[in-house]
Design a protein around this motif. Structure first.
Motif, PDB file in Angstrom:
ATOM      1  N   ASP A 131       0.803  -1.220   0.000  1.00  0.00           N
ATOM      2  CA  ASP A 131       0.000   0.000   0.000  1.00  0.00           C
ATOM      3  C   ASP A 131       0.840   1.276   0.000  1.00  0.00           C
ATOM      4  O   ASP A 131       0.281   2.379   0.075  1.00  0.00           O
ATOM      5  N   THR A 132       2.168   1.137  -0.068  1.00  0.00           N
ATOM      6  CA  THR A 132       3.016   2.337  -0.008  1.00  0.00           C
ATOM      7  C   THR A 132       3.829   2.569  -1.279  1.00  0.00           C
ATOM      8  O   THR A 132       4.300   3.682  -1.515  1.00  0.00           O
ATOM      9  N   ILE A 179      -4.709  -7.953   1.940  1.00  0.00           N
ATOM     10  CA  ILE A 179      -3.652  -8.352   1.018  1.00  0.00           C
ATOM     11  C   ILE A 179      -4.249  -8.326  -0.382  1.00  0.00           C
ATOM     12  O   ILE A 179      -5.078  -9.172  -0.734  1.00  0.00           O
ATOM     13  N   ASP A 180      -3.862  -7.336  -1.177  1.00  0.00           N
ATOM     14  CA  ASP A 180      -4.607  -7.018  -2.391  1.00  0.00           C
ATOM     15  C   ASP A 180      -3.680  -6.938  -3.602  1.00  0.00           C
ATOM     16  O   ASP A 180      -3.226  -5.860  -3.996  1.00  0.00           O
ATOM     17  N   TYR A 181      -3.368  -8.080  -4.172  1.00  0.00           N
ATOM     18  CA  TYR A 181      -2.620  -8.123  -5.429  1.00  0.00           C
ATOM     19  C   TYR A 181      -2.932  -9.441  -6.121  1.00  0.00           C
ATOM     20  O   TYR A 181      -3.409 -10.404  -5.504  1.00  0.00           O
ATOM     21  N   ARG A 182      -2.669  -9.476  -7.405  1.00  0.00           N
ATOM     22  CA  ARG A 182      -2.754 -10.707  -8.182  1.00  0.00           C
ATOM     23  C   ARG A 182      -1.551 -10.765  -9.112  1.00  0.00           C
ATOM     24  O   ARG A 182      -1.219  -9.775  -9.754  1.00  0.00           O
ATOM     25  N   TYR A 183      -0.920 -11.919  -9.188  1.00  0.00           N
ATOM     26  CA  TYR A 183       0.253 -12.070 -10.027  1.00  0.00           C
ATOM     27  C   TYR A 183      -0.043 -11.711 -11.479  1.00  0.00           C
ATOM     28  O   TYR A 183      -1.120 -12.010 -12.015  1.00  0.00           O
ATOM     29  N   ASP A 184       0.973 -11.114 -12.125  1.00  0.00           N
ATOM     30  CA  ASP A 184       0.925 -10.834 -13.555  1.00  0.00           C
ATOM     31  C   ASP A 184       2.278 -11.222 -14.137  1.00  0.00           C
ATOM     32  O   ASP A 184       3.237 -10.460 -14.080  1.00  0.00           O
ATOM     33  N   PHE A 185       2.365 -12.431 -14.691  1.00  0.00           N
ATOM     34  CA  PHE A 185       3.651 -12.918 -15.190  1.00  0.00           C
ATOM     35  C   PHE A 185       4.011 -12.346 -16.556  1.00  0.00           C
ATOM     36  O   PHE A 185       5.129 -12.564 -17.032  1.00  0.00           O
ATOM     37  N   CYS A 230      -3.323 -12.138   9.150  1.00  0.00           N
ATOM     38  CA  CYS A 230      -4.492 -11.989   8.279  1.00  0.00           C
ATOM     39  C   CYS A 230      -4.370 -12.953   7.109  1.00  0.00           C
ATOM     40  O   CYS A 230      -3.261 -13.336   6.708  1.00  0.00           O
ATOM     41  N   VAL A 231      -5.503 -13.370   6.580  1.00  0.00           N
ATOM     42  CA  VAL A 231      -5.529 -14.270   5.435  1.00  0.00           C
ATOM     43  C   VAL A 231      -5.790 -13.465   4.168  1.00  0.00           C
ATOM     44  O   VAL A 231      -6.361 -12.378   4.203  1.00  0.00           O
ATOM     45  N   ARG A 232      -5.372 -14.007   3.079  1.00  0.00           N
ATOM     46  CA  ARG A 232      -5.542 -13.366   1.776  1.00  0.00           C
ATOM     47  C   ARG A 232      -6.840 -13.841   1.141  1.00  0.00           C
ATOM     48  O   ARG A 232      -7.219 -15.017   1.312  1.00  0.00           O
ATOM     49  N   PRO A 233      -7.547 -12.994   0.411  1.00  0.00           N
ATOM     50  CA  PRO A 233      -8.789 -13.439  -0.235  1.00  0.00           C
ATOM     51  C   PRO A 233      -8.561 -14.705  -1.055  1.00  0.00           C
ATOM     52  O   PRO A 233      -7.642 -14.767  -1.889  1.00  0.00           O
ATOM     53  N   ALA A 234      -9.377 -15.702  -0.813  1.00  0.00           N
ATOM     54  CA  ALA A 234      -9.180 -17.005  -1.449  1.00  0.00           C
ATOM     55  C   ALA A 234      -9.240 -16.905  -2.965  1.00  0.00           C
ATOM     56  O   ALA A 234      -8.510 -17.619  -3.672  1.00  0.00           O
ATOM     57  N   GLU A 235     -10.071 -16.010  -3.497  1.00  0.00           N
ATOM     58  CA  GLU A 235     -10.167 -15.886  -4.947  1.00  0.00           C
ATOM     59  C   GLU A 235      -8.868 -15.360  -5.557  1.00  0.00           C
ATOM     60  O   GLU A 235      -8.513 -15.705  -6.693  1.00  0.00           O
TER      61      GLU A 235
END
Length: 543
Positions: A131-132, A179-185, A230-235
């Motif tokens: 977030d920074t 926790i807000d990200y999704r991998y982008d390979f 904290c847990v990360r969104p399962a999706e």
């Protein structure tokens, strides 16, 4: 958060250099999850042209090639073992570019040793940067210096120079709310062919962050700045698994959580989602996860058999148990809240559910004798571990051990050798070099059989690589520690004279001289050719 930071298509390189001195991570091909997460955040939320360069994928990262791309920002990460390489790389890059690139450091080493990172970085993002990172880039785009400084002063965990050139630190860390990200390979050159090119290709995966425990040696609170789990969104986790397999072909994941399955209900739900998603597919994922032994005892607070069966069915093929020690006094000192009976119960539970299990150990606490360290091999055989990883105790900034025992760090060591396997503290019940030898003797004994030859060879490579460090320890013992009474004879070996060490640590001049002599020895050992025979001589251990 500013979702459109950046103007135009300024180039950002995120760089991860490979350490010159290997640790066990050298023997699998896997980018570090922190840099991969931040790269994905920047790709998603800014309009910069983002690329993550991982040396095993792209080959040796060439300074001239980077300079020709004229990047606007360099984000660099790494362990302590690459700190000197980072400095040398950035220095060469600045020479080529005339100092026109801004360098941002982050990750474990920069967070815990910011003074080291200040040698090459313009900005240091400590703690979690999810977030920074974007607010930092937005602030750097501000043209008015006073407004820019005001914006920088509001970013949690940021080290920066004010208008007078003085380093400032926004000390109050802010844990991420989500926790807000999704991998982008697509932004990782070479990732598309990782599975085809590398037999030992793995990918990191995160399902949670933080821990519910506070072992005295663990650095997780230092790295995040505050407690919390904290847990990360399962999706999002499921997205990363599917995207990894479909884009890179890699099916083997190392789950980078400090404590996997710390939330049992979440874990069971995630496993069922994975099972449904990959039903009927041939490319099912396999996971290696880090857990505590007391999660598998069947007692109150441990995981249920239902959850453990779901883990096995969902692809958890290996559990790495943080066992830490077979000495009860050391377990008490490190606040592990566990015992050997718990370890046996966990082994039986995992075996019953068809899940393989390894053990990690931390050697060098005050209860440990040489025999305790070596006998980890026999204990691992007894409970059915498929590998043992014995690491040296480290006393790191911000840990409980640091508060109580910072004077026990050996001064002057070279960063390149701080790879988890080298001894950098003064142990209580043996000389540092004996602890160093015991750590590798345990590894060699356990893996000295045909079906463990690959691991045995890996440990031999590491042992040869750290020989200059071991030779320096031996010389420091001969020239300083024993003659000056910091270690005294005790039975067949030596024991630490805590009062003598404390006296040196409390005398500023004496400690300065001590540290300087140690540093000189480490540097001289580095320049010498290592002995031709780098094998550990196996000593008889007490079973």
């Amino acid at each position: 958060m500013n979702a459109t930071a950046g103007t135009g298509r300024g180039k950002i390189f995120l760089i991860e250099l490979s350490p010159a001195v290997p640790n066990l991570g050298k023997f699998i091909v896997m980018p570090r999850f922190g840099l991969l997460a931040i790269a994905s955040v920047l790709s998603d939320r800014t309009d910069y042209d983002v690329s993550l360069l991982f040396e095993p994928y792209v080959g040796k990262i060439d300074v001239d090639t980077i300079a020709r791309k004229e990047p606007q920002y360099i984000l660099i990460n790494g362990l302590t073992t690459t700190a000197d390489q980072n400095e040398s790389f950035i220095s060469s890059l600045r020479d080529r570019m005339g100092g026109s690139v801004a360098v941002i450091a982050g990750g474990e080493h920069a967070t815990m040793f910011p003074e080291d990172a200040k040698r090459y970085a313009d900005y240091i993002l400590a703690y979690e940067a999810d977030d920074t990172a974007v607010p930092l880039l937005s602030a750097l785009e501000e043209g008015d210096p006073e407004t820019r400084e005001s914006l920088l002063s509001q970013i949690p965990g940021l080290h920066y120079r004010d208008l007078s050139g003085t380093w400032r630190f926004n000390r109050d860390p802010a844990r991420v709310d989500r926790i807000d990200y999704r991998y982008d390979f697509s932004i990782v050159p070479g990732a598309e062919s990782a599975a085809r090119r590398f037999r030992q290709a793995y990918m990191p995966l995160q399902t949670s962050r933080g821990c519910r425990y506070g072992c005295s040696f663990c650095t997780w609170i230092s790295l995040y700045g505050k407690t919390g789990y904290c847990v990360r969104p399962a999706e999002d986790v499921l997205h990363d698994i599917v995207h990894t397999i479909e884009y890179t072909g890699v099916r083997n994941f190392v789950v980078a959580d400090n404590l996997f399955a710390g939330d049992a209900a979440y874990t069971e739900d995630l496993m069922h989602r994975i099972i449904r998603t990959f039903e009927g597919r041939d490319d099912k994922p396999l996971f290696t996860v880090l857990c505590r032994a007391d999660q598998f005892t069947g007692k109150a607070g441990s995981l249920s058999e239902k959850t453990i069966r779901a883990m096995a069915k969902g692809g958890v093929s290996n559990v790495c148990l943080g066992l830490e020690s077979i000495n009860s006094r050391s377990l008490l000192q490190m606040r592990k809240k566990s015992d050997l009976q718990t370890y046996h119960a966990a082994a039986e539970c995992l075996r019953r559910n068809g899940i393989g299990f390894a053990g990690t150990f931390v050697a060098g606490f005050d209860g440990d004798t040489y025999e305790d360290v070596v006998n980890i091999a026999e204990f691992g055989e007894r409970i059915g571990l498929y590998t043992v990883q014995v690491y040296a105790r480290g006393i790191m900034p911000g840990t409980v051990d640091d508060i109580l025992s910072t004077h026990r760090n050996i001064p002057g060591r070279l960063d390149k050798y701080v790879n988890g396997h080298t001894v950098n503290i003064f142990p209580t019940r043996m000389l540092p070099s004996d602890l160093q030898q015991g750590i590798f003797e345990a590894a060699f004994r356990f893996h000295d059989r045909e079906d463990r030859k690959a691991a045995l060879n890996a440990f031999r490579v590491i042992w040869r690589a750290i020989r200059p460090h071991q030779e320096a320890l031996l010389r420091i013992e001969r020239e300083i520690l024993v003659p000056e009474g910091i270690y005294t004879s005790s039975g067949p070996g030596f024991a630490l004279n805590e009062k003598a060490l404390q006296a040196v640590a409390e005398d500023e001049d004496a400690y300065g001289s001590f540290a300087k002599r140690c540093r000189t020895i480490f540097l001289e050992a580095e320049r010498m050719e290592p002995p031709g025979d780098a094998r550990v001589v196996l000593a008889p251990a007490i079973a």
